[in-house]
Every structure is written in C-alpha cells, then in structure tokens.
Design a protein around this motif. Sequence first.
Motif, PDB file in Angstrom:
ATOM      1  N   SER A  98      77.041 -13.681  42.207  1.00 27.14           N
ATOM      2  CA  SER A  98      77.282 -13.588  43.639  1.00 27.14           C
ATOM      3  C   SER A  98      75.942 -13.506  44.365  1.00 27.14           C
ATOM      4  O   SER A  98      74.981 -14.185  43.999  1.00 27.14           O
ATOM      5  N   SER A  99      75.842 -12.691  45.389  1.00 23.55           N
ATOM      6  CA  SER A  99      74.619 -12.589  46.174  1.00 23.55           C
ATOM      7  C   SER A  99      74.534 -11.211  46.813  1.00 23.55           C
ATOM      8  O   SER A  99      75.549 -10.647  47.232  1.00 23.55           O
ATOM      9  N   VAL A 100      73.320 -10.672  46.900  1.00 24.77           N
ATOM     10  CA  VAL A 100      73.121  -9.385  47.554  1.00 24.77           C
ATOM     11  C   VAL A 100      73.480  -9.462  49.035  1.00 24.77           C
ATOM     12  O   VAL A 100      73.742  -8.433  49.674  1.00 24.77           O
ATOM     13  N   ASN A 116      80.704 -15.802  49.722  1.00 23.02           N
ATOM     14  CA  ASN A 116      80.568 -15.062  48.467  1.00 23.02           C
ATOM     15  C   ASN A 116      81.450 -13.817  48.448  1.00 23.02           C
ATOM     16  O   ASN A 116      81.993 -13.452  47.401  1.00 23.02           O
ATOM     17  N   ARG A 117      81.602 -13.180  49.588  1.00 24.30           N
ATOM     18  CA  ARG A 117      82.504 -12.031  49.651  1.00 24.30           C
ATOM     19  C   ARG A 117      83.940 -12.473  49.407  1.00 24.30           C
ATOM     20  O   ARG A 117      84.705 -11.788  48.712  1.00 24.30           O
ATOM     21  N   GLU A 120      84.364 -12.911  45.675  1.00 28.07           N
ATOM     22  CA  GLU A 120      84.471 -11.610  45.010  1.00 28.07           C
ATOM     23  C   GLU A 120      85.876 -11.025  45.192  1.00 28.07           C
ATOM     24  O   GLU A 120      86.487 -10.521  44.236  1.00 28.07           O
ATOM     25  N   ARG A 134      74.657  -9.418  41.741  1.00 28.76           N
ATOM     26  CA  ARG A 134      74.243  -9.685  43.125  1.00 28.76           C
ATOM     27  C   ARG A 134      72.717  -9.697  43.220  1.00 28.76           C
ATOM     28  O   ARG A 134      72.104  -8.690  43.596  1.00 28.76           O
ATOM     29  N   THR A 190      79.406  -3.651  39.387  1.00 30.90           N
ATOM     30  CA  THR A 190      78.633  -4.498  40.279  1.00 30.90           C
ATOM     31  C   THR A 190      77.161  -4.155  40.124  1.00 30.90           C
ATOM     32  O   THR A 190      76.781  -2.993  40.258  1.00 30.90           O
ATOM     33  N   THR A 192      73.398  -4.864  41.505  1.00 34.88           N
ATOM     34  CA  THR A 192      72.488  -5.409  42.504  1.00 34.88           C
ATOM     35  C   THR A 192      71.120  -5.568  41.845  1.00 34.88           C
ATOM     36  O   THR A 192      70.579  -4.609  41.299  1.00 34.88           O
TER      37      THR A 192
END
Length: 302
Positions: A98-100, A116-117, A120, A134, A190, A192
């Motif tokens: 995903s992505s931060v 991306n949210r 998720e 992320r 998750t 990060t």
Amino acid sequence: MVVVVFGARGNVGRHVADGLLAAGEQVRAVSRTPAAGRTPELEAVAADLERPETLPATLEGADKMFLYGMLDPQKPYDIEKVVATATAAGIRQVVLLSSVSVLDPDAGHHPVPRLNRTIEQAVQRSGMDWTFLRPGTFATNTRTWWAESIRNDNVVRLPYPLAQSAPVHEKDIAALAVTALTEPGHSHQTYTIYGAESLTLQRQVEHIGKAIDRPIRIEHISDEQARAEVARTMHPVVAEAIVSQWAAANGVPALTSVIAEKITGRPAHTYAQWAVDHADDFRQPVDRPGNVTTSSDDKDPR
C-alpha cells in the motif's frame, strides 16, 4: 501450495518472487508480459489486474498472494472483483503493498491515498488474513526523477536541495513481504516503512555520484519547473504532491524507522547501498545502444 506474486517484474515484486523461491515456496510470477527464462523454478503467468477475466486461472490452486496498490489514478483496477476472485479461488492470505499516504488526514481528498485506502478496506472486508506494507519514499523514485538528466547532462534539477527524506530500498520492502508470507505472526498487521536514515536530496545525489564515480551538478529550479520535471515520469497529481512534500521537508529531518530490521532480522539497506546497486541506471546515456533500462511492465513507480 502456490504463492501468487502480482507485479512480478516490478521494482518490489521481482524481489518478492526471488525471496519466496529462496525460502522454498512455489511461486507463480504474474505480469502483463512475463519474462521468458528468468528462473526455471518460477512459474511465469500473463495476467492483468485491470482485466478481471484473466485472474481465475492465475489464482487457481494458490493459497497466498502478494498484491500491489495504486499510484496512477488513471489506471485503477477493480479491487472488489479482485478480492471476490481471490476468495473464490481459495486465497487465504494476502500481503498488500500500500502507501503511507493512506495515513494522511486529507487522504480522502486526494486520488492516490484514496485509491489505496479503498483497496485496504476491501481486503479487510474479504475475510482473508492480511498484512499491509505502507512505505514512505521509495529509493527507486530518485531513479525515475533523476536518471535521465544524470545520464544525459550530469545534472539534477531541484527546487529544494536541502529537503530531507528517508528513502526505502525496494529489497527491504520485499523482505518484509516475504517474511509476512512465510512466517507466522503477521496476520492483521500494518507496517509503516521508512528508511533508516534521513538524507537531504543533495546528499542523495552525492551518493549517486560516488556510486558512478563522478560528481553530479545540482541546478536550482522553481517549484513550477520541478512539478513539470516530475510530471514527465509521474502523474501530475503525484508530481504536485512530491514537490509539496519537498517544500515542507526543506531543512526538516525525515521520519525514519527500523521496522525492516525488526521484522526480518537483517539491517535495512542504506541509500548509499541502493545507489551502488543501481549505478548502471545512472551511467549510460538514454540513447546509447545496449542501455540498461527498466521494463515498464507492472513496475511499481514509487
């Protein structure tokens, strides 16, 4: 059972596939145009997340998958169809790149974090075990932004040379994915991911110069010029966000993390190591015969 790796020719996916093979897993490497003869043990399959009809055969007989999110809002895939096909095929576990940016309080107002949210959330509703990765700034972004100007003009054009970031080596992201797919304890987690060191953009350019054994000149440009430069290789919305991030990070230390070492047990790669790994990408002029290039097929642009 088989682990399906989507984007298996991408910056991260290729290392995920290799890491899974090294761990003794059966790997089905998925891309739009599979590389022939790369590894005999690798089952290379042609499929496309943007074409759901290609997915059932790709997922048949598998129980785990590595899935990537989105950065180009012009090329979204239907995550609901992907999830439905995966669960129908018997996929029990998914690791999502995903992505931060999904953590941004304004994520709902920007297409990239919003997409991306959405991915998720669909994965969370699916009933599959999931792990979300992320990452912050990808080290490979600097190749995307700067390689052409370094190869052709030996220059990097920047609006904020003293802006700081903590670039993440794609091998560290891949190592986290492999660990989550092969070891217990990562379900519904998750992670990060930032790099282990905060560096100015100027210092990153210096590391590239050292890796290719020549100094690289930095040319100061305006924000508007920088947005145009980045937009040559990335979506304009992403270019706008990147230049805004540089402005906010000017002279400000970036967030760092040791999550890669904590989870995998191996120290994270430095940006200097990344520059050495990718030195050839910055050495050869764009139009020189035999130039080493990166396939655009399923590559992660971050």
